[in-house]
Design an enzyme around this catalytic site. Sequence first.
Site, mmCIF file in Angstrom:
data_model
loop_
_atom_site.group_PDB
_atom_site.id
_atom_site.type_symbol
_atom_site.label_atom_id
_atom_site.label_comp_id
_atom_site.label_asym_id
_atom_site.label_seq_id
_atom_site.Cartn_x
_atom_site.Cartn_y
_atom_site.Cartn_z
ATOM 1 N N GLY A 43 0.596 101.908 54.541
ATOM 2 C CA GLY A 43 -0.179 102.816 55.378
ATOM 3 C C GLY A 43 -1.659 102.550 55.246
ATOM 4 O O GLY A 43 -2.089 101.400 55.058
ATOM 5 N N GLU A 88 -2.927 116.142 33.394
ATOM 6 C CA GLU A 88 -2.129 116.706 34.491
ATOM 7 C C GLU A 88 -1.618 115.597 35.400
ATOM 8 O O GLU A 88 -2.252 114.557 35.576
ATOM 9 C CB GLU A 88 -2.953 117.726 35.280
ATOM 10 N N CYS A 92 -8.425 111.560 42.799
ATOM 11 C CA CYS A 92 -8.065 110.937 41.531
ATOM 12 C C CYS A 92 -8.003 109.422 41.584
ATOM 13 O O CYS A 92 -8.684 108.741 40.805
ATOM 14 C CB CYS A 92 -6.716 111.476 41.040
ATOM 15 N N TYR A 110 5.377 103.110 50.463
ATOM 16 C CA TYR A 110 5.145 103.220 51.904
ATOM 17 C C TYR A 110 3.814 102.575 52.273
ATOM 18 O O TYR A 110 2.764 102.949 51.747
ATOM 19 C CB TYR A 110 5.157 104.683 52.344
#
Length: 270
Positions: free
Chosen positions: A257, A154, A264, A255
């Site tokens: 941060g 997934e 995960c 980005y």
Amino acid sequence: MKIAIVGTGYVGLVTGTCFAEMGTEVFCVDVDKNKIDNLKKGIVPIYEPGLDELVARNMQAGRLHFTTELKECLDEVEVLFSAVGTPPDEDGSADLKYVLEVARTVGRYMNKYILVVTKSTVPVGTAQKVKRAIKDEQAKRNVNIEFDIASNPEFLKEGAADFMSPDRVVVGVESERAEKLMSKLYRPFLLNNFRVIFMDVPSAEMTKYAANAMLATRISFMNDIANLCEIVGADVNMVRKGIGTDARIGSRFLYAGCGYGGSCFPKDVK
């Protein structure tokens, strides 16, 4: 088409509900009776915009069922997805006890062909362990019932799942029969642009880890670039725009941060 999803965590519940929304009859299975009882009442244990409405609608339509008994639905389904947890051990390796217990249960109670698909994030080679566990249980019963294994990792984004219109669906198979079943299952999602990528099972298992490692690397790299920008007086946001417009790099996951977290990236990188 009827399928089973074992595990009603984020992956299993989203997967099962979305398959039901597209017309597949789905049995969602979990050993947690309290969770199953709540789901039968329409109480969804995770946050995902719109999921509670989808669960209620498909339950009412008779396409989505919740149960604690896997053996009761094995004779009904063609495909079984294993979406149970794979928590990290102390050394960082994935604990496969829940994955293998699902396999043993299948081998113990199956009476006809079934395609067993690993949805959980698991190390390369796990599908073969699943196959051996099923065969071992069949041997104890002195039966030899045909089955296939597959890997379908997934790539959902928690809180913004794109299961209904994915970038791609990665499927590792070992037989033509398994490939046809997976194509049939996913076709309603991808009618406009059939983006299922078939490959061998180890490559599918590896693709999940490679993707998560690459994304984690991009985040970590940009944080180091941000630290360097502070030292030299550059603006990391301008740098991000400057490199993100390069088609070879792209603008996503650039980005700076606080780093990455979630269920995960940390365990998969380990």
